[in-house]
Write an enzyme that holds these catalytic residues in place. Sequence first.
Site, PDB file in Angstrom:
ATOM      1  N   GLU A   1       1.000  -0.645  -5.156  1.00 56.64           N
ATOM      2  CA  GLU A   1       0.007   0.408  -5.400  1.00 56.64           C
ATOM      3  C   GLU A   1       0.790   1.705  -5.539  1.00 56.64           C
ATOM      4  OE1 GLU A   1      -3.643   2.918  -3.428  1.00 56.64           O
ATOM      5  OE2 GLU A   1      -1.939   2.219  -2.286  1.00 56.64           O
TER       6      GLU A   1
ATOM      7  N   ASP B   1       0.824  -1.206   0.000  1.00 60.57           N
ATOM      8  CA  ASP B   1       0.000   0.000   0.000  1.00 60.57           C
ATOM      9  C   ASP B   1       0.862   1.261   0.000  1.00 60.57           C
ATOM     10  OD1 ASP B   1      -2.736   1.230   0.418  1.00 60.57           O
ATOM     11  OD2 ASP B   1      -1.703   2.008   2.187  1.00 60.57           O
TER      12      ASP B   1
END
Length: 994
Positions: free
Chosen positions: A716, A663
């Site tokens: 990401e 993330d």
Amino acid sequence: MTPRPESSGSRPKGTAGEKIPEQPTAAQQKSAAKKTAVPKQAAAKKATAKKAAAGRTTVGKTVAKKAATKKAAAKNTAVEQPAAGTATAKKTAVKKTAVKKAAAKKATTVKATAAKTTAVKAAAAKSTAADTVAGKAATAKSPAAKTTAKKAPAKKAGTTERAAATTTAAEAVAKKATPAKATAKKAAAKKTATAKKTAPATSTVAKSPAKKTTAGKAPAGEAVAKKSAVKKAPARKAPARKVPAGRAPTRDAGAAQVVPPETEVAVSPAVDAVDRERLLAGTHHAPHSVLGAHPVPGGIAFRAFRPYALSVTVVSGELRAELHDDGEGFFSGLLPLREVPAYRLVVEYEGTVLETEDAYRFLPTLGDLDLHLIGEGRHEELWTALGAHPMTHEGVTGTRFAVWAPNARGVRVTGTFNFWDGTGHIMRSLGSSGVWELFLPDVGEGELYKFEITRPDGSKTMRADPLARRTEVPPATSSVITSSEYEWGDAEWLARRAEAPAHEAPFSVYEIHLPSWRPGLTYRQLAEQLPGYVKNLGFTHVELMPVAEHPFGGSWGYQVTGFYAPTARLGTPDDFRYLVDKLHQAGIGVLMDWVPAHFPRDDWALAEFDGRPLYEHEDPLRAAHPDWGTLEFDFGRNEVRNFLVANAAYWCEEFHIDGLRVDAVASMLYLDYSREPGQWTPNEYGGRENLDAVAFLQEMNATVYRRVPGVVTIAEESTAWDGVTRATHHKGPSGFGGLGFGLKWNMGWMHDSLQYMSHEPVHRKYHHGEMTFSMVYAYSENYVLPISHDEVVHGKRSLVSKMPGDWWQQRAGVRSYLGFMWAHPGKQLLFMGQEFAQGAEWSEAHGPDWWLLDPGYGAEPDHRGVRDLVRDLNTVYRATPALWRLDTDPAGFEWIVGDAADDNVLAFLRLDPEGVPVLAVSNFAPVTRQDYRLGVPDDVPAWHEALNTDAARYGGSDVTNPDPVKPEPQSWHGRPASIRLTLPPLATVWLRPA
């Protein structure tokens, strides 16, 4: 530890600076004894000795005529030294005593003592203990010529502290004494015990203040006498501060104790004032060097720190010795042993007695290699070294606690096993590693614990274990001791998953938030429903939003406090293993969102863990994350980088996770991420790149791929950083090696395509490039096309609600978009609820609107039709290598028409390595286009529909091409042949060679 005396023990220990007179010879003693031996004095001596044996512990030394007896008795001699500054003991009632020669042979009630008297020159007029030589004895025969100015301050038997040490069991003396002497001694012991059962027979002599000290309230700086009891098994348990019958006879505490040259002078076993204060404050870095059992001059010193205990007894085989209560929870005793034995402690508390191992008798459970690797930041199995681990250490079961806290002044472990009072469980610092360690016997699984850390400023903080592998259910914050007993059943899956890399295999992902997918279900309950549902829909993988423990459910798991623990909201770590195992057995891979970019500021977690910035960067500008109010990790610190790299490997190895979706990578890569000028500091080259984060990501990817074959890491990353999915050793134009990820989320495609679909069809021709631009950079990285949770929350609306038009058009728009997405180069990801066109945004509070699929609901066919389409998309996709085999190779894609903006039409070919094509055509206009001509290769004799998103079973208008479509020799779109199709409204059609 009390320092050794200057000499080897050949003379009693004297006061600093005081001259120790020479010892009188045996002839001198004998002469002095004759002069002082009067009947009255002998009778008084007997009476006094009898009284002392009955009620008080006395110290003495057996006088033997023969050298062998004298030598054996000397080894049991302990020296009592009055504490400096204490009042002089009262003079004994009998100032001079005489012992007849025959007294040693008689089996009297009290054994007559004929000790050598040390002649001491007293200081001028001061009668203090500091001026008294420790070896001076009150009950010994004193030469008349030596007792002029000041008598030796001999303690009266009645004022001698109960803890004064005496001889050990008679067997110890008998080894070197003659049988006759041993028999006499045993007989005397029996008579002494008969006189009073509670007469203590402790086995050590310690420095004792002249004034009487109440047990349990000894001043910290004062050396207190220690007591211990020697008892043969299987005798009954000795009561606190009492000794059962059958002990060796006690002797006068004030007797002069002359140590022969071959013996050592005994020292006080008590914890000294400095160590005592540090242990009480929890700031001792080496408690094992003080507590436990240690060889000292005179024997083995036993020290225990047991707050609230009434008594502590050392038990070793037949030996049973009660330690002296030094006050404030400290107990000590000196036993005349040659080496440290295997022993246990019997600890008496109010209302209960516990027998346990001594936590401070064990060697460290971590070796030099562990500490070296931790310091270098290269311990790839860090979770096996730090944290709480049930184990068997040196043959004893218990739990090893270890924590990294280099700035701490001290660390104690506290939990349910010590009633959340860690006073007596001080951890030791292992060198310069910053690691603190303690093995606690008899502590096992299920116990709650935390670390009590003393900060550099002296304040204290209670912290959860950063490497806890299990936690309490939030909002509770304690760590839980755990170990896994799970037996996996996914060996076949693990063997097969490495057959092909993820970017060359079918890869369609169903993203879910476990706590809300079916609210209220546990891991094991989910394991009975989730695998079947996902398998029915045809997805190859599930991606779990963060599973690691997090305090706030509204963060969806993206503000992690327990990096090594699956959230306890749904069950235990083994329950989570069970879920993963069941997914694998169903043929479904498991990806997990992993959050190494930042962590929350909770004061019980990682923030300023040991009182100073530790896991976060020490520069406040780099530590604070401007968007989320969290703290960023210090990726340049070895131990912090190790914490995160090992954590990535941990999930893949311990839980068989098949991939990590990392993330917020962009926030890690740029120093100026969400920061204004002046809020960030350039790197050493003057750039904005976070070089520490780059190195960390490269190391993490290299380590995971090396240790766990078949896994995939996914970034990401929302910027144009070069080489996110390039190998770490291949440098790009920017000069950096690749970050080493396997896949990257294509955030640009997601944003552009959703923006296009949100426009009214009549306006879409002006935004046609938003659907084609992705092919400009499609092969710069290995991409995943994500429709994730981020796109269906916070006012962004669900996927179906983003579409313009009425309900029919919205559903048709979703179907056409999904058909385009599955045919586009790249892997696919779809968030839960979007597979059946849920109209509402997702909420972690109630999850997907499953009621929309209830047959009793009127619009149920509309939602079920979209779900049926998703199933068929996955089925055809997995069976068609052209749609996934060359996702990252330009040879796998060819445009047919990409500029039909006025028509809102896109058409392209996907090819497999053998050149077998699939034709994908999307019509994003709400009108049917008849006989729409498209150029095609001339080597395909006919085409037939493989999938049509407008089919009636999906809820469409059922405009199809039921018969095979044959090419015509008319060139079109630069192709030698062409076909004419009927394009359904708001639909995508896939055609394969017939």
